[in-house]
Write an enzyme that holds these catalytic residues in place. Structure first.
Site, PDB file in Angstrom:
ATOM      1  N   ASN A   1       0.797  -1.128   0.078  1.00  0.00           N
ATOM      2  CA  ASN A   1      -0.215  -0.185  -0.066  1.00  0.00           C
ATOM      3  C   ASN A   1       0.667   1.231  -0.126  1.00  0.00           C
ATOM      4  O   ASN A   1       2.182   0.967  -0.172  1.00  0.00           O
ATOM      5  CB  ASN A   1      -0.943   0.100   1.306  1.00  0.00           C
ATOM      6  CG  ASN A   1      -2.347   0.506   0.752  1.00  0.00           C
ATOM      7  OD1 ASN A   1      -2.493   1.656   0.272  1.00  0.00           O
ATOM      8  ND2 ASN A   1      -3.441  -0.106   1.307  1.00  0.00           N
TER       9      ASN A   1
ATOM     10  N   HIS B   1      22.835  -0.156  12.455  1.00  0.00           N
ATOM     11  CA  HIS B   1      24.111   0.221  12.980  1.00  0.00           C
ATOM     12  C   HIS B   1      24.504  -0.202  14.388  1.00  0.00           C
ATOM     13  O   HIS B   1      23.524  -0.351  15.084  1.00  0.00           O
ATOM     14  CB  HIS B   1      24.585   1.737  12.499  1.00  0.00           C
ATOM     15  CG  HIS B   1      23.716   2.615  13.248  1.00  0.00           C
ATOM     16  ND1 HIS B   1      23.571   2.853  14.682  1.00  0.00           N
ATOM     17  CD2 HIS B   1      22.415   3.529  12.693  1.00  0.00           C
ATOM     18  CE1 HIS B   1      22.732   3.669  14.888  1.00  0.00           C
ATOM     19  NE2 HIS B   1      22.028   3.916  13.974  1.00  0.00           N
TER      20      HIS B   1
END
Length: 142
Positions: free
Chosen positions: A79, A109
């Site tokens: 969507n 990270h």
């Protein structure tokens, strides 16, 4: 904790930057294409994505980093306003519905600054931080 330097991505590499730029061009073209031009929209998605099944509908806006690391099965609906950060493969099975505003991120990270930041970094020598990516798979009928 990730100790191996090769486990980290170099997102500032010229090849990576070119791939990201191309994905941005294609997603922009897809966004501005007519919804009724299903042939052209399909061509764009086939160029952008790593693999795409039959009866796939991706609403706009749609964003991704590389595109080539995204693989979609048959009968998939993504969507509007979804983001797929595909530094590693994202595999979405068949008969899958993804709601508006969903964000799927393969990249991350290290949390600790001493692991995340590159000691002695100099401008022009890659990024000042380390990132890594792990694949994501969404199975059929999700």
């Amino acid at each position: 904790m990730r100790d191996e330097a090769e486990d980290f991505l170099e997102t500032a590499h010229p090849d990576a930057l070119r791939q990201i730029a191309r994905a941005r061009e294609l997603t922009r073209e897809y966004y501005f294409s007519a919804c009724s031009d299903t042939r052209r929209r399909s061509e764009i998605l086939r160029e952008l994505l790593g693999g795409i099944g039959d009866n796939v509908m991706i609403d706009t806006p749609f964003h991704c980093d590389y595109g080539k690391n995204i693989f979609l099965g048959n009968n998939v609906v993504i969507n509007m306003n979804c983001i797929l950060v595909d530094n590693a493969p994202i595999r979405i099975g068949s008969q899958v519905l993804i709601a508006s505003n969903v964000q799927i991120y393969t990249a991350s990270h290290p949390v600790l600054p001493q692991e995340r930041l590159v000691t002695g970094w100099k401008k022009g020598k890659g990024t000042f931080f380390r990132t890594y990516a792990l694949p994501i798979e969404i199975e059929d009928q999700v």
